[in-house]
Write an enzyme that holds these catalytic residues in place. Structure first.
Site, short mmCIF file in Angstrom:
data_model
loop_
_atom_site.label_atom_id
_atom_site.label_comp_id
_atom_site.label_asym_id
_atom_site.label_seq_id
_atom_site.Cartn_x
_atom_site.Cartn_y
_atom_site.Cartn_z
N ALA A 189 -1.39 10.03 -2.62
CA ALA A 189 -0.61 11.23 -2.98
C ALA A 189 0.85 11.11 -2.61
CB ALA A 189 -1.24 12.45 -2.32
N GLY A 190 1.31 9.91 -2.24
CA GLY A 190 2.73 9.71 -1.93
C GLY A 190 3.07 9.89 -0.47
N GLY A 200 1.74 7.88 1.95
CA GLY A 200 1.55 6.61 2.67
C GLY A 200 0.20 6.48 3.35
N SER A 201 -0.86 7.01 2.70
CA SER A 201 -2.20 6.95 3.31
C SER A 201 -2.66 5.52 3.51
CB SER A 201 -3.20 7.69 2.43
OG SER A 201 -3.15 7.15 1.12
N SER A 202 -2.47 4.67 2.50
CA SER A 202 -3.01 3.31 2.64
C SER A 202 -2.26 2.55 3.73
CB SER A 202 -2.95 2.56 1.30
OG SER A 202 -1.63 2.51 0.82
N ASP A 262 6.66 1.43 3.22
CA ASP A 262 5.56 2.27 3.74
C ASP A 262 5.01 1.72 5.04
OD1 ASP A 262 5.94 3.16 1.12
OD2 ASP A 262 3.84 3.68 0.87
C1 MEV Z 1 4.85 3.78 -3.09
O1 MEV Z 1 4.55 4.53 -1.91
C2 MEV Z 1 6.33 3.46 -3.11
C3 MEV Z 1 6.78 2.53 -4.22
O2 MEV Z 1 8.20 2.34 -4.07
C4 MEV Z 1 6.07 1.18 -4.15
C5 MEV Z 1 6.48 0.39 -2.90
O3 MEV Z 1 7.56 0.58 -2.36
O4 MEV Z 1 5.67 -0.47 -2.50
C6 MEV Z 1 6.54 3.14 -5.59
#
Ligand code: MEV
Length: 328
Positions: free
Chosen positions: A115-116, A118-120, A164
């Site tokens: 969901a943006g 940074g869970s993983s 991340d």
């Molecule tokens: C994903 O959280 C962020 C992106 O910029 C991909 C990345 O930086 O690895 C879309």
């Protein structure tokens, strides 16, 4: 048994463009993934999680990658989550030299998946830290961030930046440009998050931007313009100028939308925050669905979001000063 936690993050600026060498500024937030690791001598990896999704699941399989996990939830969900855990344990085997070691891994996370936030990265950082310590090895933060990045890089087919994983390992606000990652000062930010209950497919979204950038010069220019916004944002952070930060976040959202990574619900939440007179708002992370981040010291944005169709949850998030935490 050892236990570590690592925080999620929001992007104040620069997602997607960071993949092409532009700078980005993510900021760790006090929503964490906690991972317990216990050594197994039979080489198997057994993962138990109640929180990675709405369905709890437990999978058990051997060190042999051909072994199929025995599960009764959708394979795509298991593959996504297991890819990261599996990759993290591979890094642990490599760095400790214990090629055949297995683990019981238990994951609890209050960060929604995909969901943006940074869970993983948070799961990978906490898993590598807990499992290496279980074998008597404590990695320094740089090595932990590097191993976590290698895991994401492999799982995301080489389409991952260091942002991340570095942010989750070190905490605070960070600046990432290519291989150069460092902590930066940030004022106390009034962060509000809106979550639409969904998730985007990071790999697909990154590939979409790559395609546009290759096809159109103006899309490549848009990626570069995001870099310019980030550089201005760094100055606003250094000056503690929250009004300017908000204005630049609005601009950053517009450029991400032009690159096709926003969605109707993300746009609706961004506009709700703007109507509530937040300093600024933008999607965070890969986009396609998931979360927005807004800056608002009042309750107005949270209230407006709670009435916005498509918004499932709105909450305030504190900056996480500390990255990985060693709990046991
Ligand atoms: C994903 O959280 C962020 C992106 O910029 C991909 C990345 O930086 O690895 C879309």
């Amino acid at each position: 048994m050892t236990r570590s936690s690592a925080p999620g993050k929001v992007y104040l600026f620069g997602e997607h463009a960071v993949v092409y060498g532009e700078p980005a500024v993510p900021c760790a937030i006090e929503r964490r993934a906690r991972v317990d690791a216990r050594r197994r001598d039979d080489g198997k990896l057994r993962v138990n999680s109640e929180d990675l999704s709405l369905n709890g699941f437990t999978v058990e399989y051997g060190a042999n990658p051909d072994d199929q996990p025995d599960v009764d939830v959708p394979q795509s969900l298991v593959s996504a989550a297991m890819g990261y855990v599996d990759g993290a344990i591979e890094q642990v085997r490599e760095v400790t030299g214990e090629a055949d070691v297995g683990f019981d891994v238990t994951i609890e996370s209050d960060i929604p998946l995909g969901a943006g936030l940074g869970s993983s990265a948070a799961v990978v950082v906490a898993a590598i830290d807990a499992a290496t310590r279980e074998l008597g090895v404590t990695l320094d933060t740089d090595e932990l961030a590097e191993r976590a990045f290698q895991t994401e890089y492999a799982v995301q087919d080489g389409q991952a930046s260091r942002a991340d994983t570095f942010c989750s390992a070190t905490g605070g606000a960070v600046r990432v440009e290519g291989d150069d990652c460092r902590s930066i000062e940030a004022p106390d930010l009034p962060i509000v998050i809106g979550f639409d209950g969904g998730a985007g497919d990071t790999g697909e979204l990154v590939a979409g931007v790559r395609g546009l950038r290759e096809e159109y010069e103006f899309a490549a220019d848009t990626v570069e313009a995001i870099g310019d916004v980030v550089r201005n944002g760094e100055q606003a952070l250094a000056d503690g100028d929250i009004e300017e930060l908000g204005r630049l976040m609005d601009f950053n959202h517009g450029l991400l939308a032009a690159l096709g990574v926003s969605s109707r619900s993300l746009d609706a939440m961004v506009w709700a925050a703007r109507d509530a007179e937040a300093y600024g708002a933008k999607l965070t992370g890969a986009g396609g669905g998931g979360c927005i981040v807004a800056l608002d010291p009042t309750d107005e944005t949270e209230t407006a979001l709670s009435f916005t169709p498509g918004c499932e949850e709105a909450f305030r998030a504190e900056l996480a000063e500390e990255g990985v935490k060693r709990l046991e």
